[in-house]
Design an enzyme around this catalytic site. Structure first.
Site, PDB file in Angstrom:
ATOM      1  N   GLU A 233     -17.105  27.847  25.153  1.00 33.36           N
ATOM      2  CA  GLU A 233     -16.810  27.448  23.775  1.00 33.36           C
ATOM      3  C   GLU A 233     -17.554  26.185  23.370  1.00 33.36           C
ATOM      4  O   GLU A 233     -18.018  26.061  22.231  1.00 33.36           O
ATOM      5  CB  GLU A 233     -15.298  27.245  23.609  1.00 33.36           C
ATOM      6  CG  GLU A 233     -14.837  27.099  22.153  1.00 33.36           C
ATOM      7  CD  GLU A 233     -14.950  25.696  21.607  1.00 33.36           C
ATOM      8  OE1 GLU A 233     -14.833  25.518  20.370  1.00 33.36           O
ATOM      9  OE2 GLU A 233     -15.140  24.740  22.401  1.00 33.36           O
ATOM     10  N   GLU A 234     -17.657  25.214  24.277  1.00 36.39           N
ATOM     11  CA  GLU A 234     -18.226  23.918  23.919  1.00 36.39           C
ATOM     12  C   GLU A 234     -19.704  23.992  23.530  1.00 36.39           C
ATOM     13  O   GLU A 234     -20.223  23.054  22.927  1.00 36.39           O
ATOM     14  CB  GLU A 234     -18.042  22.917  25.066  1.00 36.39           C
ATOM     15  CG  GLU A 234     -16.591  22.505  25.313  1.00 36.39           C
ATOM     16  CD  GLU A 234     -15.993  21.672  24.185  1.00 36.39           C
ATOM     17  OE1 GLU A 234     -16.727  21.330  23.242  1.00 36.39           O
ATOM     18  OE2 GLU A 234     -14.795  21.357  24.262  1.00 36.39           O
TER      19      GLU A 234
END
Length: 358
Positions: A233-234
């Site tokens: 996600e990051e």
């Protein structure tokens, strides 16, 4: 209308979850190196002894299909276990390390942080992020110089004064660097640590399952639901793939952004109406508002100006399901973060109500 969960049931679920959360926070998982945390999540969720089939995707995310009373609607609930971190960029002639960030951490947020460098042979070498020539007794500009990739470096806790000596330790470009989380669970209910984004929300999903199990409500889950622990996600692509075509709804559980002009706080659950990718599903938002109101869950609504989620990534990749985003407030996000067990409890409760609701 699902029956609201008893507060004591929720408190007991949180108490059972806090040891899991502490161990998860202490398990390094910078984006790109999440296998230890995914393994821990797999073991933790499996140990709940629920009717879950658990498997990993080719990208290393965790998938856990959960049977509901009906397959008429297909739901998914996701949180991400990958965090900020860094990677060795170069070995300097001094023996110290130049490093590159993984994810969007401000350089000022990592100055003087303890780190662990993982070599390709899985050796772990401790160190600290320090300014270059950082002694104020030597460098009069140490306090005012900008903080960036050229002015911060990693001082290793090893006897090395040259690049060759550091390379002899097994360190090379591409080695992962873990930031110390510094986990503290205070008596006032506050939870302080790096990487509450988004491990606190992984814990909320875990706690919701405990509450439903202890309340004898697992068999009352309304629809087939795919639980997902994502791992990229990051860097923006964790939610872009591996979803079933028949998915109708995706509930993303991720931290709520706090700051000037924000309504989110550490003691409630926030429903994000819009982030930098645009508005989320009006229909899902209305349903979540209703579920929170009926169960007496403290709910804030908010907009996040500089934020995207796995739901944003999913829609950006052409996903057709409805998407909503909830989560507890996290102060000083992407720094040394803080939240509160009340925010964890209310997020847990709303996840449970969503799973039970039709």
């Amino acid at each position: 209308m699902p029956t609201p969960l008893d507060d004591q049931l929720l408190e007991n679920a949180i108490e059972q979850t806090l040891p899991m959360l502490t161990q998860l926070l202490n398990t390094p998982s910078p984006t790109g190196y999440t296998r230890e945390a995914i393994r821990f999540c797999r073991e933790s969720f499996t140990a709940l002894d629920l009717p879950l089939s658990v498997f990993e995707t080719r990208k290393g995310a965790l998938m856990m299909p959960l049977k509901g009373k009906s397959a008429q609607i297909h739901r998914a609930v996701t949180a991400h276990v990958d965090t900020l971190g860094a990677m060795v960029k170069d070995v300097k002639p001094s023996g110290r390390l130049k490093f590159a960030m993984l994810g969007g951490s401000p350089w000022t947020a990592v100055e003087y942080e303890g780190v662990t460098v993982r070599t390709a042979k899985d050796e772990r070498i401790r160190g600290t992020i320090v300014p270059v020539n950082g002694s104020t007794h030597v460098n009069k500009d140490a306090a005012t110089m900008p903080r960036n990739e050229n002015t911060l470096e990693i001082r290793l806790d090893a006897r090395t004064r040259s690049g060759a000596e550091t390379v002899a330790l097994g360190i090379a470009p591409g080695d992962f660097i873990f930031f110390d989380p510094r986990v503290e669970l205070g008596e006032a209910g506050f939870i302080r640590s790096r990487h509450l984004d988004d491990k606190l929300c992984v814990a909320a999903i875990y706690a919701a399952l405990i509450a439903l199990k202890d309340g004898g409500l697992i068999g009352q889950i309304a629809y087939d639901t795919l639980l997902n622990i994502s791992n990229y996600e990051e860097v923006g692509h964790g939610g872009r793939a591996d979803w079933p075509d028949e998915m109708d709804e995706l509930l993303v559980v991720d931290m709520a952004a706090m700051g000037d002009g924000q309504w989110s706080d550490e003691f409630s659950v926030t429903l994000c109406i819009r982030d930098s990718g645009g508005p989320y599903s009006f229909e899902m938002n209305e349903n979540l508002r209703r579920l929170a109101a009926e169960a007496g869950i403290p709910l804030k609504t908010d907009l996040y100006p500089n934020y995207s989620s796995d739901g944003t990534a999913y829609w950006g990749a052409g996903g057709a399901a409805r998407v909503a985003l909830i989560g507890m407030g996290v102060d000083s996000s992407h720094g040394y973060e803080r939240s509160h067990r009340d925010g964890l409890k209310h997020t847990t409760h709303l996840i449970a109500q969503y799973l039970l609701g039709e």
